[in-house]
Scaffold this active site. Structure first.
Site, PDB file in Angstrom:
ATOM      1  N   TRP A   1      65.687  40.858 -38.780  1.00 36.16           N
ATOM      2  CA  TRP A   1      65.148  40.962 -37.413  1.00 36.16           C
ATOM      3  C   TRP A   1      64.030  39.935 -37.222  1.00 36.16           C
ATOM      4  CZ3 TRP A   1      66.410  42.836 -32.827  1.00 36.16           C
ATOM      5  CH2 TRP A   1      67.342  43.868 -32.740  1.00 36.16           C
TER       6      TRP A   1
ATOM      7  N   TRP B   1      55.526  45.925 -11.047  1.00 38.92           N
ATOM      8  CA  TRP B   1      54.542  46.348 -12.048  1.00 38.92           C
ATOM      9  C   TRP B   1      53.302  46.898 -11.365  1.00 38.92           C
ATOM     10  CZ3 TRP B   1      56.927  46.487 -16.483  1.00 38.92           C
ATOM     11  CH2 TRP B   1      57.884  45.527 -16.793  1.00 38.92           C
TER      12      TRP B   1
HETATM   13  P1  FAD Z   1      59.554  47.441 -42.823  1.00 41.94           P
HETATM   14  O1  FAD Z   1      60.312  48.522 -42.172  1.00 41.94           O
HETATM   15  O2  FAD Z   1      59.149  47.672 -44.229  1.00 41.94           O
HETATM   16  O3  FAD Z   1      60.322  46.106 -42.635  1.00 41.94           O
HETATM   17  C1  FAD Z   1      60.242  45.006 -43.545  1.00 41.94           C
HETATM   18  C2  FAD Z   1      59.936  43.729 -42.797  1.00 41.94           C
HETATM   19  O4  FAD Z   1      60.990  43.412 -41.893  1.00 41.94           O
HETATM   20  C3  FAD Z   1      58.685  43.781 -41.937  1.00 41.94           C
HETATM   21  O5  FAD Z   1      57.531  43.553 -42.704  1.00 41.94           O
HETATM   22  C4  FAD Z   1      58.941  42.696 -40.910  1.00 41.94           C
HETATM   23  O6  FAD Z   1      58.618  41.421 -41.405  1.00 41.94           O
HETATM   24  C5  FAD Z   1      60.442  42.777 -40.721  1.00 41.94           C
HETATM   25  N1  FAD Z   1      60.755  43.611 -39.552  1.00 41.94           N
HETATM   26  C6  FAD Z   1      61.015  44.932 -39.522  1.00 41.94           C
HETATM   27  N2  FAD Z   1      61.327  45.333 -38.265  1.00 41.94           N
HETATM   28  C7  FAD Z   1      61.240  44.243 -37.485  1.00 41.94           C
HETATM   29  C8  FAD Z   1      61.452  43.997 -36.095  1.00 41.94           C
HETATM   30  N3  FAD Z   1      61.836  44.962 -35.249  1.00 41.94           N
HETATM   31  N4  FAD Z   1      61.262  42.753 -35.618  1.00 41.94           N
HETATM   32  C9  FAD Z   1      60.901  41.745 -36.446  1.00 41.94           C
HETATM   33  N5  FAD Z   1      60.708  41.917 -37.783  1.00 41.94           N
HETATM   34  C10 FAD Z   1      60.873  43.137 -38.292  1.00 41.94           C
HETATM   35  N6  FAD Z   1      56.435  42.741 -36.334  1.00 41.94           N
HETATM   36  C11 FAD Z   1      55.654  41.720 -36.761  1.00 41.94           C
HETATM   37  O7  FAD Z   1      55.792  41.297 -37.918  1.00 41.94           O
HETATM   38  N7  FAD Z   1      54.699  41.188 -35.961  1.00 41.94           N
HETATM   39  C12 FAD Z   1      54.499  41.623 -34.687  1.00 41.94           C
HETATM   40  O8  FAD Z   1      53.633  41.085 -33.987  1.00 41.94           O
HETATM   41  C13 FAD Z   1      55.290  42.721 -34.217  1.00 41.94           C
HETATM   42  N8  FAD Z   1      55.102  43.243 -32.979  1.00 41.94           N
HETATM   43  C14 FAD Z   1      55.885  44.302 -32.553  1.00 41.94           C
HETATM   44  C15 FAD Z   1      55.707  44.819 -31.262  1.00 41.94           C
HETATM   45  C16 FAD Z   1      56.478  45.882 -30.809  1.00 41.94           C
HETATM   46  C17 FAD Z   1      56.282  46.420 -29.413  1.00 41.94           C
HETATM   47  C18 FAD Z   1      57.453  46.445 -31.659  1.00 41.94           C
HETATM   48  C19 FAD Z   1      58.312  47.594 -31.189  1.00 41.94           C
HETATM   49  C20 FAD Z   1      57.662  45.925 -32.928  1.00 41.94           C
HETATM   50  C21 FAD Z   1      56.890  44.848 -33.394  1.00 41.94           C
HETATM   51  N9  FAD Z   1      57.084  44.301 -34.682  1.00 41.94           N
HETATM   52  C22 FAD Z   1      56.293  43.251 -35.103  1.00 41.94           C
HETATM   53  C23 FAD Z   1      58.236  44.712 -35.515  1.00 41.94           C
HETATM   54  C24 FAD Z   1      57.989  45.854 -36.500  1.00 41.94           C
HETATM   55  O9  FAD Z   1      57.392  46.943 -35.841  1.00 41.94           O
HETATM   56  C25 FAD Z   1      57.124  45.458 -37.690  1.00 41.94           C
HETATM   57  O10 FAD Z   1      57.623  44.279 -38.285  1.00 41.94           O
HETATM   58  C26 FAD Z   1      57.120  46.552 -38.754  1.00 41.94           C
HETATM   59  O11 FAD Z   1      56.675  47.761 -38.203  1.00 41.94           O
HETATM   60  C27 FAD Z   1      56.212  46.140 -39.901  1.00 41.94           C
HETATM   61  O12 FAD Z   1      56.060  47.199 -40.799  1.00 41.94           O
HETATM   62  P2  FAD Z   1      56.672  47.161 -42.250  1.00 41.94           P
HETATM   63  O13 FAD Z   1      56.352  45.877 -42.917  1.00 41.94           O
HETATM   64  O14 FAD Z   1      56.233  48.416 -42.905  1.00 41.94           O
HETATM   65  O15 FAD Z   1      58.237  47.213 -41.903  1.00 41.94           O
END
Ligand code: FAD
Length: 472
Positions: A274, A302
């Site tokens: 993602w 909005w």
């Molecule tokens: P894990 O579940 O352990 O996932 C592993 C890695 O996969 C993450 O560290 C991340 O690099 C990647 N990943 C997972 N889900 C997503 C996703 N939906 N989109 C892109 N990459 C993903 N992620 C960011 O890294 N930076 C942001 O600024 C960001 N803003 C967000 C804003 C909104 C409104 C939402 C809904 C999601 C956003 N995310 C963002 C995506 C996601 O929420 C986070 O990457 C994730 O929660 C990070 O936690 P983790 O490392 O424990 O995730």
């Protein structure tokens, strides 16, 4: 040969192709250039939380390298000046993929080559570079699942080890404190160093812990903010304390060793993708951070309501799961993904605030704030993005809370004024009997807010707004 290695989104020694190539060719001059207006890579200034992470990552990198030249200002001028002062004959860096950096780096490459330097860039921050993956008909992917199918079978090389031999010759530079990255007064990051260990070592410790204790069950439990099953690797990935390939290979190795992890490892790897998909979108649609991908949303009615926005930012909406998420964010620089979706939906649909307000708040307060993932995710939640959730699918914060935080442990942790309320009422305190509220010491509207909007009415208003643009 003396090579300048320009560090940006790759603050690590291992799986760093620019550093490995430079180290094997001779002496290395590692440099980081702080460009206040442009952050590491983005066209928008780096937020406060990100600066905190950057400060500590740079401190760790300098220690691990045995020296790091810190500069501030225009990267082109700084690199040219460094070449003059050191007599370096080559410059290497790992590629960044946002529109600002792509343009900037092309200009710098030409300027350095014109001076007779050897200049080389490498792939490190992504596994699948945006221009290398295309649909059968030749264009960019706009939907995640086919993108995932296209990349999942691509074989990846093993990550590179740290350079076996590293001769570093640091030129004079600034002190880390001169970059003024840490909050002064108030120090809102107080205590964060007990929660987080930015840098390469912290990243590998976190990854190892996750593979050991979080990966089993990840596919299902990753949706539960009350459980410790997500990796929390996102800030490490954002600053390149670890590479996506290192995380991917750790999961695939665990799966090969323990086949029962098949589903969990695959899901984790798809989450990493993602992130790649977000960069794919940003590369092909560079105005993603500021413009609705679906232009019909330009006409959405909005609402501008500073008080509602402030209630959301400070976790005082009267919706416990929303308030818990916003307070977790403020207090730790992180928010669980499921809760990010809930608070995002609430801001956009219940409060009808433009997603740009949410994007901006997250950019300032998230440690992992990232131009591509943040913009793509906000547009996904808004319904205005590529492969977005349909706008009319409006999360019900009450049932989301009950489903994904069934015992209320997450809410209890971040909204302590509700902690003595029994689980059946925890996500809907306004519906709790007076006796239960009294017993828990809660006075709604006083110790905890009443809901700032009525769920059913807000849902209706959001859908009415959507009706206005649907046919456009
Ligand atoms: P894990 O579940 O352990 O996932 C592993 C890695 O996969 C993450 O560290 C991340 O690099 C990647 N990943 C997972 N889900 C997503 C996703 N939906 N989109 C892109 N990459 C993903 N992620 C960011 O890294 N930076 C942001 O600024 C960001 N803003 C967000 C804003 C909104 C409104 C939402 C809904 C999601 C956003 N995310 C963002 C995506 C996601 O929420 C986070 O990457 C994730 O929660 C990070 O936690 P983790 O490392 O424990 O995730």
């Amino acid at each position: 040969m003396t090579t300048i290695v320009w560090f940006r989104q790759d603050l690590r020694l291992a799986d760093n192709p620019a550093l490995t190539a430079a180290a094997s060719a001779g002496t290395v001059i590692p440099v980081f250039i702080w460009d206040e207006m442009a952050d590491l890579t983005n066209s928008q200034p780096l937020g406060g939380a990100g600066k905190w992470w950057l400060h500590h990552s740079l401190a760790m990198l300098a220690r691990d390298l045995g020296g790091l030249v810190l500069r501030t200002g225009d990267p082109k001028q700084e690199l040219l000046d460094l070449v003059d002062k050191t007599g370096a004959t080559a410059v290497r860096w790992n590629r960044c993929y946002d529109p600002y950096a792509i343009k900037r780096d092309a200009v710098i490459k030409t300027a350095l080559k014109d001076k007779g330097l050897e200049v080389e860039s490498h792939r490190a921050a992504l596994m699948f570079e945006p221009w290398t993956i295309e649909t059968k008909s030749g264009g960019p992917y706009k939907v995640f699942t086919p993108f995932w199918r296209a990349v999942r079978e691509i074989g990846l090389d093993r990550p590179l080890p740290s350079p076996a031999k590293l001769v570093v010759d640091p030129a004079p530079g600034l002190d880390l404190g001169d970059l003024a990255l840490l909050p002064q007064s108030p120090d809102w990051a107080e205590g964060w160093d007990r929660m987080w260990t930015p840098g390469e070592r912290g990243a590998h410790k976190r990854l190892a812990e996750f593979v050991e204790t979080g990966l089993a069950g990840y596919a299902e439990k990753r949706n539960r903010p009350d459980l410790p099953n997500v990796s929390r690797l996102s800030p490490f990935l954002r600053y390149g304390n670890i590479s996506p390939r290192q995380a991917w290979v750790a999961a695939s190795d665990a799966r090969d060793l323990m086949p029962f992890l098949q589903q969990d490892a695959e899901t984790f790897m798809s989450e990493l993708v993602w992130r790649e998909f977000s960069y794919h979108l940003l590369y092909h649609f560079p105005d993603l951070p500021t413009e609705n991908w679906k232009r019909t949303f330009d006409a959405y009615p909005w609402v501008e309501d500073a008080a509602a926005l402030r209630a959301w930012q400070t976790g005082r909406t009267g919706y416990p799961i929303v308030d818990a998420g916003m307070r977790e964010l403020w207090q730790t620089g992180y928010m669980h993904n499921r809760v990010r979706m809930i608070v995002g939906s609430f801001l956009i649909k219940h409060l009808r605030q433009h997603w740009r307000h949410g994007e901006a708040w997250f950019r300032d307060t998230l440690l992992d704030a990232d131009l591509a993932s943040n913009a793509a995710s906000w547009q996904w939640v808004a319904g205005s993005g590529a492969d977005a959730a349909p706008y009319f699918r409006i999360f019900n914060p009450y049932t989301q809370g009950q489903k994904f935080d069934p015992e209320g442990d997450y809410v209890r942790k971040w909204v302590p004024e509700l902690k003595d309320l029994p689980a059946p009422y925890l996500h809907t305190p306004h519906m709790a009997p007076q006796s239960a509220l009294e017993k828990a010491g809660i006075r709604l509207g006083d110790t905890y807010p009443l809901p700032i909007v009525d769920h059913a009415a807000a849902r209706k208003a959001a859908l009415a707004g959507y009706e206005q643009i649907k046919g456009a």
